[in-house]
Design an enzyme around this catalytic site. Structure first.
Site, PDB file in Angstrom:
ATOM      1  N   ASP A 477      35.847  42.292  41.139  1.00 22.04           N
ATOM      2  CA  ASP A 477      37.178  42.290  41.739  1.00 22.04           C
ATOM      3  C   ASP A 477      38.260  42.127  40.653  1.00 22.04           C
ATOM      4  OD1 ASP A 477      39.004  42.520  43.749  1.00 22.04           O
ATOM      5  OD2 ASP A 477      38.480  40.652  44.758  1.00 22.04           O
ATOM      6  N   GLU A 480      43.150  44.149  37.047  1.00 18.31           N
ATOM      7  CA  GLU A 480      44.383  44.910  36.852  1.00 18.31           C
ATOM      8  C   GLU A 480      45.429  44.160  36.026  1.00 18.31           C
ATOM      9  OE1 GLU A 480      42.587  45.732  40.944  1.00 18.31           O
ATOM     10  OE2 GLU A 480      43.433  43.933  39.997  1.00 18.31           O
ATOM     11  N   ASP A 541      42.954  46.873  49.252  1.00 14.86           N
ATOM     12  CA  ASP A 541      43.303  46.032  50.399  1.00 14.86           C
ATOM     13  C   ASP A 541      44.262  46.736  51.354  1.00 14.86           C
ATOM     14  OD1 ASP A 541      41.805  44.148  49.056  1.00 14.86           O
ATOM     15  OD2 ASP A 541      43.533  43.109  48.222  1.00 14.86           O
TER      16      ASP A 541
END
Length: 803
Positions: A477, A480, A541
């Site tokens: 996850d 970024e 998301d």
């Protein structure tokens, strides 16, 4: 009772936190931390100096190397009819002493040939210290060389020709023109003379900029656009599918959703409807203007001080094959990964996990993976790679028990470490973090520096400890937020390392998983060019809306056109509890994607909704599991040819103009067209490419063109190409329990004499082709590829539906 109340309160707090984060989502133009870097203003600044490629100063056709003469220009103002205009004007040098610096510098340029379809163009804006440095984006770090191109001289032009196209390098004015093998001009670089007599707009041609602020340099590779040209790809982009008329910033970002212009997964690669593709081989920030500022040119503004472009010639399938030969094809993930992944944010304990697994089997919802998100640590979100000792009695036994039921375990983690994390002091002591200018932390958190081999070893040891327990996959996850101004162990700053961060991160987890289990499987959110070598990636998301569902599909189509074969998304959306009507329509869309997961704010489990919904969810899931031989064979084919499982229509139908316009349908593999329902309606307008199509659920036949089609029992529209063989298998609750010794070959055929399909069985190495002939006596298998070792049952789609 007390534990149940505490769990309910914790879920409420988590939901509030998610909503809060969305309210304060990052937007471009706010100049906040980690805001994507748009370098385009540097190419229109009155402070900077611009070096326009004017002519070839010299060139050796045998080596493909030479020099370009660049002329200096700057912007100045011009008043006309009460409008103040900007204009590019030639200027004299501004350095002292002047004898030390060239007024019109001659700088290195080269053309290389990688394959009969691929050309490499390189240019430099100055001295390059490590020109032959291996690239993480390329397979084996380097590009191959081809001798398939033949040289000839025509007037003042250098001409290279292969079986598939032609490249012409014009000396004065300098120009690179690319043609197909029929002589059609595909694209050409833009020269200043192209614009001087055709527009009052100051168009910056093929050039580089030297910034006045720090003397750094960046290229603008400017190409001419054709009037009808369309542009696709550039990663998981959620904006309008065709990028013509858009400015796209390629900088890895957490957009906090799927309806923004920034991307978790930017990829510096695109393809054109004219029959070519371009890979911008760089990790620096990139801004692409595809005719937004000036309709006639595409400006590839590349932060790198050296230009490195690969141009591919061919139809979409050819271009993807060439691009993935260069940057890597997606290896085939394990069979179990193609089953259903059950998840939410989050399961907190061993009891939670066991209850969900038991209910998956109780309610006969086929599944292969249970995912524990942020809550398996002692403190939620605080990643220390340790199961909570207070909530997991025996995690290794739990994982083993799940496997016996056909369920693999996936665990969440991230590469950021808060000061309260027990691992924080160790990370600082060993220097495993990205540093700021002073050697300290750029943020409050410690961000792992994956450009440091010692960091990778430390990190992989943590991951291996979990894999050794039997964990099947790691959720990779975030990734970024690598500091843009950080100093990395590679010796580079975040200007070059930020976009590489997801690639290094993906690779670290994928490599240790492969080393431990022999399988290429992760569950990752962020990417850069080359990340497709480390599947699988999911779409971030999304909100729980039809609008987010439709943009999710656009993102999937775009990343499929960027070299990624495998991709998934959160069924129903992530942010809040999904409304049942949206969840119902999103489910079959998810089931007809390469990988499928329900995840987000609870509840996500289908039995937590109405009985009618549970039945509908189960039917869609059952359909996927029965189609597993088709899915697995198509996945194998995609991994060999660089094709996406979820693909734009024009990949299969490049000669059909209508297929280039569709962004709300897709081909699921080669043979099945899918049109999700993006409203509560049970029908929608469908565009069908030329040919005949047979409805998977009803058996009704349609000709190519526009149709209003009603969905079947499962709320999605699926049509099979006429002449297809779709392999099916008996329903099982897990891929572990599937009986691959018996395959049903269903023929979708309207008066065709032959129908074709492919099969790929577990533990085999090669795809098998099957052909079935239809005659007066019925269906006949032309040749048994398994020599009776597998029972192949022939059936027509009509019989399948009737039975």
């Amino acid at each position: 009772m007390k534990n149940k109340l505490l769990k309910t309160l914790l879920l409420i707090v988590m939901a509030i936190a998610v909503i809060r984060d969305l309210v304060f989502a990052q937007l471009q133009g706010f100049t906040l931390q980690n805001e994507p870097i748009d370098i385009s203003p540097d190419f229109s600044s009155f402070k900077n100096t611009y070096y326009l490629a004017d002519q070839l100063a010299n060139f050796d056709p045998l080596t493909g190397k030479g020099e370009i003469q660049y002329d200096r220009y700057e912007y100045s103002t011009r008043m006309a009819f009460n409008n103040m205009l900007g204009k590019l004007n030639p200027v004299v040098p501004n350095e002292f002493p002047g004898i030390e610096y060239a007024a019109s510098p001659h700088l290195p340029f080269s053309v290389e040939f990688i394959s009969p379809r691929t050309v490499r163009i390189k240019a430099k804006s100055g001295t390059e210290v490590n020109p032959d440095e291996k690239s993480l984006m390329l397979v084996n770090g380097v590009a191959p060389v081809s001798d398939a191109w033949k040289y000839s001289k025509s007037d003042d032009n250098h001409v290279y020709t292969s079986e598939f196209g032609k490249v012409v390098i014009s000396s004065k004015p300098f120009r690179i023109s690319v043609f197909d093998n029929k002589g059609k001009l595909l694209t050409s670089t833009n020269h200043h003379e192209d614009n001087a007599l055709t527009t009052y707009t100051p168009v910056l041609p093929f050039s580089f900029v030297r910034r006045a602020s720090d003397y750094s340099r960046s290229f603008s590779a400017t190409f001419n656009l054709s009037p009808d040209e369309k542009i696709f790809g550039l990663g998981e982009s959620y904006t309008v599918f065709n990028k013509r008329g858009q400015k796209v910033v390629l900088w890895v970002d957490d957009p906090n959703g799927v309806q923004n212009e920034t991307m978790y997964k930017p990829v510096p690669f695109f393809m054109s409807s004219r029959g070519y593709g371009v890979f911008m081989h760089t990790s620096s920030p990139v801004t692409c203007d595809f005719g937004k500022y000036f309709n006639g040119v595409s400006s590839l503004m590349i932060g790198d001080e050296a230009l490195d472009l690969f141009i591919f010639i061919g139809e979409p399938k050819d271009i993807l094959d060439e691009y993935t030969d260069l940057t890597g094809k997606s290896p085939l993930p394990p069979l179990w990964s193609f089953g259903f992944w059950m998840s939410r944010i989050t399961y907190f304990s061993e009891d939670d996990g066991r209850i969900v697994v038991d209910k998956l089997r109780k309610y006969e919802v086929p599944a292969d993976v249970l995912h524990f998100d942020t809550g398996w640590f002692e403190t939620d979100w605080r990643c220390d790679y340790q199961f909570s000792p207070s909530r997991f009695k025996d995690p290794e036994k739990m994982i083993t028990d799940f496997k016996e039921k056909g369920i693999h375990t996936c665990l969440w983690q991230l590469p950021y470490f808060v000061p309260k994390n027990t691992l924080f002091p160790e990370i600082l002591e060993k220097g495993l973090y990205v540093k700021n200018d002073k050697g300290n932390l750029p943020y409050e958190d410690a961000v792992l520096d994956f450009s440091n081999p010692e960091t990778v070893d430390w990190y992989q040891a943590k991951i291996k400890g979990l894999l050794d327990l039997g964990v099947g996959a790691i959720k990779v996850d975030f990734g970024e937020a690598a500091p843009a101004k950080g100093i990395y162990a590679s010796g580079k700053s975040g200007f070059y390392e930020h976009n590489l961060y997801p690639l290094r991160y993906n690779k670290a987890v994928s490599d240790i998983t492969y080393e431990t289990h022999g399988e290429r499987i992760i569950w990752a959110r962020s990417t850069w060019a080359g990340s497709q070598r480390y599947p699988v990636h999911w779409g971030g998301d999304p909100a729980n809306t039809y609008s987010a569902m439709s943009t999710t599909l656009r993102g999937g189509l775009s990343i499929g056109l960027s070299g990624f074969s495998f991709w998934s998304h959160d069924i129903g959306g992530f942010v809040l509890k999904t409304p049942e009507n949206i969840y119902r329509h999103w489910t079959p869309f998810g089931m007809l994607t390469s990988h499928v997961r329900s995840h987000g704010t609870p509840p996500t489990e289908p039995w937590e909704y109405s009985e009618d919904f549970l039945n509908a969810f189960r039917e869609a899931d059952n359909m996927r599991y029965r189609l597993m031989p088709y899915i697995y064979a198509q996945a194998k084919d995609c991994s060999e040819r660089g094709l996406p499982m979820l693909r734009a229509l024009f990949i299969e139908f490049p000669d059909d103009p209508g297929s280039w316009l569709i962004d709300d349908q897709y081909m699921f593999g080669t043979n099945i067209l899918v049109a999700p329902l993006f409203s509560d309606d049970n029908n929608r307008n469908i565009y069908l490419p030329p040919g005949k199509w047979i409805d998977y659920q009803t058996g009704k036949m349609y000709e190519g063109g526009w149709h209003m089609i009603e969905a079947g029992e499962i709320p999605i529209i699926m049509l099979v190409r006429n002449g297809s063989v779709i392999p099916h298998i008996k329903l099982a609750q897990s891929t572990k329990f599937m009986d691959w010794s018996e395959i049903e070959l269903v023929v979708y055929n309207d008066h065709n004499k032959k129908s074709d399909g492919i099969i790929f069985l577990p533990d085999e190495d090669t795809l098998k082709k099957v052909r079935i002939i239809t005659d007066k006596e019925g269906l006949k298998l032309v040749q048994d590829p398994y020599n009776n070792k597998v029972t192949l049952i022939l059936n027509s789609c009509t019989n399948r539906l009737n039975n």
